[in-house]
Design an enzyme around this catalytic site. Structure first.
Site, PDB file in Angstrom:
ATOM      1  N   ARG A 115      13.391  39.530  41.606  1.00 17.86           N
ATOM      2  CA  ARG A 115      14.433  40.436  41.093  1.00 17.86           C
ATOM      3  C   ARG A 115      14.310  41.827  41.709  1.00 17.86           C
ATOM      4  O   ARG A 115      15.282  42.577  41.821  1.00 17.86           O
ATOM      5  CB  ARG A 115      14.406  40.492  39.555  1.00 17.86           C
ATOM      6  CG  ARG A 115      15.499  41.350  38.970  1.00 17.86           C
ATOM      7  CD  ARG A 115      15.776  41.063  37.506  1.00 17.86           C
ATOM      8  NE  ARG A 115      14.595  40.831  36.729  1.00 17.86           N
ATOM      9  CZ  ARG A 115      13.734  41.772  36.337  1.00 17.86           C
ATOM     10  NH1 ARG A 115      13.934  43.030  36.662  1.00 17.86           N
ATOM     11  NH2 ARG A 115      12.675  41.463  35.623  1.00 17.86           N
ATOM     12  N   TYR A 155      41.868  44.478  41.248  1.00 22.20           N
ATOM     13  CA  TYR A 155      41.652  43.067  40.922  1.00 22.20           C
ATOM     14  C   TYR A 155      41.584  42.921  39.390  1.00 22.20           C
ATOM     15  O   TYR A 155      40.973  43.771  38.713  1.00 22.20           O
ATOM     16  CB  TYR A 155      40.343  42.610  41.573  1.00 22.20           C
ATOM     17  CG  TYR A 155      39.848  41.301  41.057  1.00 22.20           C
ATOM     18  CD1 TYR A 155      40.597  40.136  41.233  1.00 22.20           C
ATOM     19  CD2 TYR A 155      38.640  41.200  40.378  1.00 22.20           C
ATOM     20  CE1 TYR A 155      40.150  38.922  40.741  1.00 22.20           C
ATOM     21  CE2 TYR A 155      38.182  39.986  39.891  1.00 22.20           C
ATOM     22  CZ  TYR A 155      38.951  38.855  40.078  1.00 22.20           C
ATOM     23  OH  TYR A 155      38.503  37.659  39.588  1.00 22.20           O
ATOM     24  N   ASP A 183      36.414  49.397  46.778  1.00 23.50           N
ATOM     25  CA  ASP A 183      36.255  47.949  46.919  1.00 23.50           C
ATOM     26  C   ASP A 183      36.927  47.547  48.238  1.00 23.50           C
ATOM     27  O   ASP A 183      38.143  47.638  48.385  1.00 23.50           O
ATOM     28  CB  ASP A 183      36.915  47.263  45.712  1.00 23.50           C
ATOM     29  CG  ASP A 183      36.707  45.762  45.711  1.00 23.50           C
ATOM     30  OD1 ASP A 183      36.626  45.167  46.808  1.00 23.50           O
ATOM     31  OD2 ASP A 183      36.649  45.179  44.616  1.00 23.50           O
ATOM     32  N   LYS A 191      34.519  36.284  49.254  1.00 24.88           N
ATOM     33  CA  LYS A 191      35.750  36.223  50.041  1.00 24.88           C
ATOM     34  C   LYS A 191      35.430  36.206  51.539  1.00 24.88           C
ATOM     35  O   LYS A 191      34.804  35.305  52.008  1.00 24.88           O
ATOM     36  CB  LYS A 191      36.648  37.396  49.636  1.00 24.88           C
ATOM     37  CG  LYS A 191      36.840  37.548  48.117  1.00 24.88           C
ATOM     38  CD  LYS A 191      37.472  36.324  47.525  1.00 24.88           C
ATOM     39  CE  LYS A 191      37.658  36.306  46.021  1.00 24.88           C
ATOM     40  NZ  LYS A 191      36.814  37.031  45.143  1.00 24.88           N
TER      41      LYS A 191
HETATM   42  C1  LIG Z   1      39.156  42.912  45.284  1.00 24.20           C
HETATM   43  C2  LIG Z   1      38.209  42.092  44.460  1.00 24.20           C
HETATM   44  N1  LIG Z   1      37.121  42.678  43.935  1.00 24.20           N
HETATM   45  C3  LIG Z   1      36.246  41.991  43.174  1.00 24.20           C
HETATM   46  C4  LIG Z   1      36.437  40.653  42.910  1.00 24.20           C
HETATM   47  C5  LIG Z   1      35.446  39.917  42.054  1.00 24.20           C
HETATM   48  O1  LIG Z   1      34.687  39.064  42.866  1.00 24.20           O
HETATM   49  P1  LIG Z   1      33.923  37.765  42.339  1.00 24.20           P
HETATM   50  O2  LIG Z   1      34.973  36.759  41.978  1.00 24.20           O
HETATM   51  O3  LIG Z   1      33.075  37.387  43.512  1.00 24.20           O
HETATM   52  O4  LIG Z   1      33.132  38.163  41.153  1.00 24.20           O
HETATM   53  C6  LIG Z   1      37.546  39.994  43.450  1.00 24.20           C
HETATM   54  C7  LIG Z   1      37.761  38.560  43.173  1.00 24.20           C
HETATM   55  O5  LIG Z   1      38.783  38.003  43.501  1.00 24.20           O
HETATM   56  C8  LIG Z   1      38.457  40.728  44.246  1.00 24.20           C
HETATM   57  O6  LIG Z   1      39.556  40.156  44.788  1.00 24.20           O
END
Ligand SMILES: Cc1ncc(COP(=O)(O)O)c(C=O)c1O
Length: 392
Positions: A55, A109, A182, A206
């Site tokens: 961890r 998101y 992000d 992604k």
């Molecule tokens: C722009 C964005 N940020 C964060 C996330 C969250 O990612 P995760 O599904 O890997 O937790 C997503 C998920 O689709 C996303 O599209």
């Protein structure tokens, strides 16, 4: 010694000889030991580099963290068990010594919106949502809330809006707020730290992973946030496992090849569907008539505007569902950034928790389908989209 003992120990813990593995192995070990207690104590106390307990750092995850720090031009990175864990980590680390207030993009998101609204707000963090493409509105919100941090996405999901980063950064700096970005939709295309972001977040599920087979996240940042990120990462415990780290690292090696292909294919889908009678509206950042085309030109390389496209199908939800049900090659699924082209109906999936009025205000119509264009041959992608649009 008895077999119960020898079988636990035999074959394990061999020192590497005069060879080095070409790629980083999967270090499936939850703890590490040293020849002497003194060495172990030095590693625990950060007097020597090394690993103690997974961890606090696992060699497979550390290798990925170095790789993503390189990708983002960051001093350091921390890998997490999902993109949401990365969003959470960045916010927790960012707010450690700051006012517990956040101004966030209103088209983040869905999971990030939920985290802010349903977890952080009840915990007492003041959260205000605001359109980052409207700088006057952002300025007013920031003056009123006096946030510890701002959080936004390079390309917003699912309406693909792009804020003017220079101006957003000016607002953040003038109000002594951190800027968290992000960059899930635009790895390699945008480098938010170079534009003044304080921390960059990825859902590595992604494009970084890229093959639709792993859930992961990463936060990358300059050295000045190292201590707060390190502290929050090891205490929150949302670490990435070594097998997942291996998969993401393998994905990032081919990111430049894949990203170009996603972008070029998306551009051709945009051109191929322009003027289609079953399409009410196309949303694509490199569309010259995109409302944020100036900001897009500043943020992204020419013609490489990411791999996602919004297709507003005629006939509202009925039209969109008919289109989605007829797709054969393209899969209706909630992710993006895979080699496979994926389609999503945001009003039924990522943004279903918003009221119909709230969705309408953000431009998330009932006919909107988000396409995450994959790496297949463009002729096959377009043929499938066109045959499915016949049904709409
Ligand atoms: C722009 C964005 N940020 C964060 C996330 C969250 O990612 P995760 O599904 O890997 O937790 C997503 C998920 O689709 C996303 O599209």
């Amino acid at each position: 010694m008895k077999p119960q003992t020898t079988l636990v120990h035999a074959g394990d813990r061999q020192k590497l000889g005069q060879y080095t593995p070409v790629s980083t192995p999967i270090y499936a070990s939850s703890s590490f030991f040293y020849d002497t207690m003194e060495e172990l104590a030095d590693v625990f106390a950060d007097r020597l580099p090394g690993k103690t307990y997974a961890r606090m750092g696992n060699p497979s995850a550390s290798a990925l963290e170095d790789q993503v720090a390189t990708l983002e031009g960051a001093d350091l990175a921390y890998a997490t068990a999902s993109g949401m864990a990365a969003v959470h980590l960045a916010i927790m680390a960012g707010l450690l010594d700051r006012r517990q207030a956040i101004v966030a993009g209103n088209v983040l998101y869905g999971g990030s919106l939920e985290l802010l609204r349903s977890v952080l707000r009840p915990w007492g963090v003041e959260v205000r949502f605001c359109d980052f493409c409207d700088i006057d509105a952002l300025q007013a919100a920031v003056r009123e809330v006096r946030p510890g941090l701002l959080i936004t996405e390079t390309i917003s999901n699912p309406c693909l809006r792009v804020a003017d980063f220079e101006r957003v950064k000016e607002v953040a700096t003038a109000n002594d707020a951190l800027l968290l970005v992000d960059n899930t939709f635009t790895p390699l295309l945008a480098r938010p730290l170079e534009l003044g972001a304080d921390m960059v977040i990825h859902s590595a599920t992604k494009y970084l992973g890229g093959h639709g087979d792993v859930l992961a996240g990463v936060v990358a940042a300059p050295e000045k946030y190292g201590e707060s990120l390190r502290q929050a990462h090891r205490c929150l415990g949302g670490n990435l496992g070594p097998f997942e780290a291996f998969l993401v690292m393998r994905g990032v090696k081919t990111l430049p090849l894949r990203m170009r292909r996603h972008c070029v294919n998306a551009h051709m889908v945009f051109e191929g569907l322009t003027g289609h009678p079953a399409v009410e509206r196309l949303i694509y950042p490199a569309d010259p008539s995109h409302p944020d085309s100036d900001a897009v030109a500043k943020l992204l390389p020419p013609g490489l505007a990411g791999g996602t496209i919004g297709v507003d199908v005629r006939g509202g939800q009925e039209g969109a569902y008919a289109f989605l049900d007829r797709l054969r090659l393209v899969k209706t699924s909630a992710s993006l950034g895979d080699l496979t082209t994926l389609a999503l109906h945001p009003a039924s999936a990522t943004h279903r928790m918003l009221s119909a009025e709230a969705r309408a205000e953000l431009g998330i119509t009932d006919g909107l389908v988000r396409l995450a264009i994959g790496a297949e041959h463009i002729d096959d992608i377009l043929a499938d989209l066109r045959q499915a649009l016949e049904a709409a």
